[in-house]
Design an enzyme around this catalytic site. Sequence first.
Site, PDB file in Angstrom:
ATOM      1  N   ARG A   1      -5.365  -0.326   6.908  1.00 33.55           N
ATOM      2  CA  ARG A   1      -5.911   0.312   5.729  1.00 33.55           C
ATOM      3  C   ARG A   1      -7.226  -0.350   5.340  1.00 33.55           C
ATOM      4  O   ARG A   1      -7.516  -1.476   5.737  1.00 33.55           O
ATOM      5  CB  ARG A   1      -4.907   0.268   4.575  1.00 33.55           C
ATOM      6  CG  ARG A   1      -4.790  -1.078   3.887  1.00 33.55           C
ATOM      7  CD  ARG A   1      -4.218  -0.935   2.464  1.00 33.55           C
ATOM      8  NE  ARG A   1      -2.874  -0.375   2.421  1.00 33.55           N
ATOM      9  CZ  ARG A   1      -2.544   0.671   1.679  1.00 33.55           C
ATOM     10  NH1 ARG A   1      -3.451   1.288   0.954  1.00 33.55           N
ATOM     11  NH2 ARG A   1      -1.320   1.101   1.651  1.00 33.55           N
TER      12      ARG A   1
ATOM     13  N   GLU B   1       0.982  11.269  -1.798  1.00 32.02           N
ATOM     14  CA  GLU B   1       2.005  11.468  -2.819  1.00 32.02           C
ATOM     15  C   GLU B   1       1.249  11.749  -4.111  1.00 32.02           C
ATOM     16  O   GLU B   1       0.336  11.005  -4.460  1.00 32.02           O
ATOM     17  CB  GLU B   1       2.853  10.199  -3.001  1.00 32.02           C
ATOM     18  CG  GLU B   1       3.962  10.441  -4.033  1.00 32.02           C
ATOM     19  CD  GLU B   1       4.714   9.183  -4.457  1.00 32.02           C
ATOM     20  OE1 GLU B   1       4.265   8.069  -4.133  1.00 32.02           O
ATOM     21  OE2 GLU B   1       5.743   9.336  -5.150  1.00 32.02           O
TER      22      GLU B   1
ATOM     23  N   LYS C   1      -2.780   2.446  -6.043  1.00 34.12           N
ATOM     24  CA  LYS C   1      -2.655   3.445  -7.091  1.00 34.12           C
ATOM     25  C   LYS C   1      -1.976   2.869  -8.328  1.00 34.12           C
ATOM     26  O   LYS C   1      -2.325   3.206  -9.450  1.00 34.12           O
ATOM     27  CB  LYS C   1      -1.873   4.665  -6.574  1.00 34.12           C
ATOM     28  CG  LYS C   1      -2.756   5.636  -5.809  1.00 34.12           C
ATOM     29  CD  LYS C   1      -2.066   6.974  -5.601  1.00 34.12           C
ATOM     30  CE  LYS C   1      -1.256   6.978  -4.330  1.00 34.12           C
ATOM     31  NZ  LYS C   1      -0.745   8.322  -3.993  1.00 34.12           N
TER      32      LYS C   1
END
Length: 554
Positions: free
Chosen positions: A260, A34, A270
């Site tokens: 992850r 994104e 982020k």
Amino acid sequence: MADDSKPLNFIQQTINSDLEAGVVDKVVTRFPPEPNGYLHIGHAKSICLNFGLAQQYGGDCHLRFDDTNPEKEEDEYVQAIIEDVQWLGFQWSGDIRYASDYFGQLYEWAQYLIREGKAYVCELNAEQMREYRGTLTEPGKNSPFRDRPVEESLILLESMKNGDVDEGLMTLRAKIDMASPNVSLRDPVMYRVKKVPHHRTGDAWNIYPAYDFAHGQEDAIEGVSHSVCTLEFASNRPLYDWFIENLPVPATPHQYEFGRLNLNYSVTSKRKLKQLVDEGHVDGWNDPRMPTISGLRRRGVPAVAIRNFCDSLAVAKTDGMVDMSQLEHFIRDELNTNAPRAMTVMRPLKVVMTNLPEDHLEQLQAPMHPNLDMGNRTLPFTREIYIDQNDFKEEYSKKLNKKLSPGKRVRLRNGYVIEAIDFVKNDSGEVVQVNASLVPDTLGTDPADGVKPKGVVHWVSAQHCVDCDVYLYDRLFSDPLPDAGDKNFLDAINPDSLQILTGCKTEVGLTDAEAGQPYQFEREGYFCKDSKNSSAERLVFNQTIALRSTWVEA
RNA sequence: UGGGGUGUGGCCAAGCGGUUAAGGCAGCGGCUUUUGAUGCCGCCACUCGGAGGUUCGAAUCCUCCCACCCCAGCCA
């Protein structure tokens, strides 16, 4: 086929059986960021995995921006992401894709679902919707709008799209099961009204698809065979499958989740990285202390080191915490074998060879690297040189017997053996000059008198050197888990993560160093010229990483 | 407490019923060395979250228990 020198991870095993069973005949993966922030080391794992899979199986990997939320997304981020992916060494198949390319198709599929009686426009507001959703342990209850006529939903959706409905008043929801034990199946939102211009579609749309209604269909449109994402999406998988099953999509992609990457002493979120940037705790997204791809690049970390690190990580369903030292190992490993050597004196101390004439100038030859294939460089040697203050001790001690001290010897790296005679102090009591004598005939050989120096010291000619600043970095956080539990990660910021050394002296040959080109400053560490702070007047080096040291002075 | 997922040495992690439980990182010894770097050699889990059970034989199968992670955004 995949490389069989390493054990296959569970995704490769799945691909192999899909290939054997003929369920899939071409492997297509995708990296779907994104564009709401810069890529970080965690994304690097996903990039290496997805592009790596495509390479191993001779398939394709798409770069697709998941730009379904214009409130957070900007073109600056898409440009940065493109640069980072390429810098890491990967090239996507075909054009860059955008979720926004499929807004039209997605809208038609939404209408299809309404006509099928599987979606409806709901007028519950956010708070009401939360109440109707139930809790983890209690089922939700049906929205009063759930059974509204198909035609009505169709018309309402059209007005939402046209901007005739205010934000927050209506959503389009999938009609699934408000009593499902999986909360994400309780009539999830497919479209919400956002009267926000989109970085690509401008003001063409007033509604935007939600992730769940977009991602699987995007995969289907692109023919993605294996849609790999992180663990937190596991509970969204039934919803992913539901849309694929209930829509006339051209393919049936499947989602697989892996753990992850978490690195200690850093944050990989982020949101938090953006906060560090926005609040000025760091010098932008590419601050060399940031775990972002651009930060690592500016710091001097080679792309191949990042790739090797990522490839060393297991692709599994465990979410672990990887030691920073593991990343550091791959950085040093790469830099050690490829970085040219140089000498830089960070805290200069003048040494005068009293037995040399004032105008002594000798051109010494030094290898660029222990691997002699990399050639030589020339080092001017003069009567006055600089060594590091740390390499001189007023008094000899056995523990520090590799240092220079009065009456003791040391070898100048790539040069002669010298012996200190005495030293000069300033008013503050600091040693400002050392007088020494050069031991003759010691170039490339030990002193004839048999008194072999214990230490080797790096140096630079006082007349033939160039000033520079050196930025030394330490970890950004002093807590190994800065954001664990309910901690505020900002409290864990290491106040000493940046130390600026000015007036350092380096070889003249580095005057025109290329930004980002790594060097090993011998006995110190790996450095590269900073791309941001260097100028024609100022030479700035970033410390990529210090040399490993098993020795402690204190 | 509902659903989903995971638990192998300080960290990452192989292992998919059958020799003495791979490997990497970190650490610790030693050797080499004109970088206290690199390289090389050696050491580092009688034990696989726990307890039972199945089996000639289990980290691998079964049962129960425990711990941790994710899900109740009109974020992704």
